[in-house]
Design a protein around this motif. Structure first.
Motif, short mmCIF file in Angstrom:
data_model
loop_
_atom_site.label_atom_id
_atom_site.label_comp_id
_atom_site.label_asym_id
_atom_site.label_seq_id
_atom_site.Cartn_x
_atom_site.Cartn_y
_atom_site.Cartn_z
N GLY A 78 5.54 3.49 -5.84
CA GLY A 78 4.01 3.72 -6.03
C GLY A 78 3.75 5.07 -6.78
N ILE A 79 4.49 6.12 -6.67
CA ILE A 79 4.48 7.18 -7.48
C ILE A 79 4.77 7.05 -8.96
CG2 ILE A 79 5.50 9.80 -7.85
CD1 ILE A 79 5.96 9.67 -4.54
N MET A 80 5.67 5.96 -9.28
CA MET A 80 5.74 5.79 -10.74
C MET A 80 4.40 5.06 -11.18
SD MET A 80 7.79 5.53 -13.51
CE MET A 80 9.52 5.51 -13.44
N PRO B 181 -9.66 -5.79 -2.33
CA PRO B 181 -8.40 -6.18 -2.37
C PRO B 181 -7.84 -5.49 -3.83
CG PRO B 181 -9.71 -8.06 -2.27
CD PRO B 181 -10.68 -6.97 -2.24
N PRO B 182 -6.55 -4.93 -3.64
CA PRO B 182 -6.03 -4.24 -4.69
C PRO B 182 -5.60 -5.17 -5.95
CG PRO B 182 -4.41 -4.30 -2.77
CD PRO B 182 -5.92 -4.80 -2.43
N ASP B 183 -5.63 -4.48 -6.99
CA ASP B 183 -5.20 -5.01 -8.42
C ASP B 183 -3.94 -5.65 -8.25
OD1 ASP B 183 -7.74 -5.00 -9.72
OD2 ASP B 183 -7.30 -2.95 -9.87
N TYR B 184 -3.05 -4.72 -7.70
CA TYR B 184 -1.70 -4.82 -7.65
C TYR B 184 -1.14 -4.67 -6.08
CZ TYR B 184 -1.14 -5.35 -12.60
OH TYR B 184 -1.33 -5.97 -13.85
N ILE B 185 -0.22 -5.33 -5.35
CA ILE B 185 0.40 -4.76 -4.24
C ILE B 185 1.95 -4.76 -4.48
CG2 ILE B 185 1.37 -5.55 -2.04
CD1 ILE B 185 -1.51 -7.00 -1.60
N LEU B 186 2.57 -3.57 -4.47
CA LEU B 186 4.03 -3.28 -4.81
C LEU B 186 4.65 -3.43 -3.39
CD1 LEU B 186 3.61 -0.44 -7.17
CD2 LEU B 186 3.53 -2.89 -7.93
N MET B 187 5.96 -4.06 -3.76
CA MET B 187 6.85 -4.34 -2.40
C MET B 187 8.38 -4.34 -2.81
SD MET B 187 5.32 -7.65 -0.57
CE MET B 187 6.49 -7.55 0.39
N LEU C 67 -1.36 -0.96 -4.44
CA LEU C 67 -1.12 -0.48 -3.14
C LEU C 67 0.20 -0.85 -2.84
CD1 LEU C 67 -2.61 0.25 -0.10
CD2 LEU C 67 -2.61 -2.23 0.04
N GLU C 68 1.09 0.08 -2.31
CA GLU C 68 2.46 -0.14 -2.13
C GLU C 68 2.69 -0.49 -0.57
OE1 GLU C 68 7.06 1.22 -2.66
OE2 GLU C 68 5.65 2.69 -3.30
N LEU C 69 3.49 -1.37 -0.21
CA LEU C 69 3.81 -1.71 1.16
C LEU C 69 5.21 -1.30 1.38
CD1 LEU C 69 2.42 -5.30 1.77
CD2 LEU C 69 1.30 -3.08 2.47
N GLY C 70 5.49 -0.65 2.59
CA GLY C 70 6.79 -0.20 2.99
C GLY C 70 7.43 0.55 2.00
N ALA C 71 6.51 1.61 1.65
CA ALA C 71 6.97 2.45 0.68
C ALA C 71 8.14 3.31 0.82
CB ALA C 71 5.65 3.48 0.41
#
Length: 207
Positions: free
Chosen positions: A66-68, A120-126, A56-60
């Motif tokens: 996220g696309i990467m 819950p996601p495995d990863y959150i990206l910010m 999941l990417e926040l504030g993408a």
């Protein structure tokens, strides 16, 4: 009418390039920030296995990170406010031929209900999500609501020395440490080319 855009190309290690449209109008979310490039390229180093993981990417913003992740085999949901959905969809479409996992865009307003993003996601990206003091509370609530014991948050930010930035940054990490443990990823583990002394990547886990 669409705000005029310009395309930022981000080359992958295999030579293919992500094509990311940006907007000249539209505030902070509509350009590809350096921290997003650094985090996207860090994902390519393979330190965090992404294939078949829920990300999941926040504030993408433009969706670069996220696309990467989706081109590396992750099943990704890129999230941002309503007004950035159209740009996210354009960029997902532009890069769909490179995606080996899956990617979709959804509205997620920090501090609001996150039921639809469970489990819950495995990863959150910010990338560069810390700039408004008012958003710290809602952002922390969202991180607490989204994370499970196994979730790894990857937070990449550019250290800014102007104005209130240092103060906001300090406050954010202070508040974060109440419920989370933080660890900085050493610069020598970042992508060889896409790295900078003042851009940091931190991994964050629930205590």
């Amino acid at each position: 009418a669409m705000a005029a855009g310009f395309v930022r190309e981000l080359e992958r290690r295999d030579g293919a390039a992500l094509r990311l449209e940006q907007r000249t109008a539209g505030g902070v979310g509509s350009v590809v920030w350096d921290a997003a490039l650094v985090l996207a390229k860090f994902l390519e180093t393979g330190s965090c296995p992404l294939a078949r993981r829920y990300v999941l990417e926040l504030g993408a913003g433009t969706g670069a990170v996220g696309i990467m992740a989706a081109t590396l085999g992750a099943n990704v949901t890129v999230t941002d406010l309503e007004e950035l959905q159209e740009l996210l969809l354009v960029n997902i479409e532009n890069n769909r031929h490179l995606v080996t996992g899956s990617v979709r865009a959804k509205v997620l307003k920090w501090g609001e209900d996150v039921t639809e993003f469970q489990p819950p996601p495995d990863y959150i990206l910010m990338a560069d999500c810390i700039y408004y003091e008012e958003s710290l509370g809602p952002l922390l609530k969202t991180l607490k609501d989204l994370t499970g014991p196994e979730t790894c948050i990857l937070c990449c930010y550019e250290q800014r020395t102007m104005g209130k930035n240092p103060e906001i940054e300090r406050k954010y990490f202070e508040l974060l440490q109440v419920d989370f443990e933080l660890e900085k990823i050493p610069l020598d583990q970042h992508d060889e080319e896409y790295r900078s002394e003042d851009i940091h990547i931190v991994t964050i886990h629930r205590k």
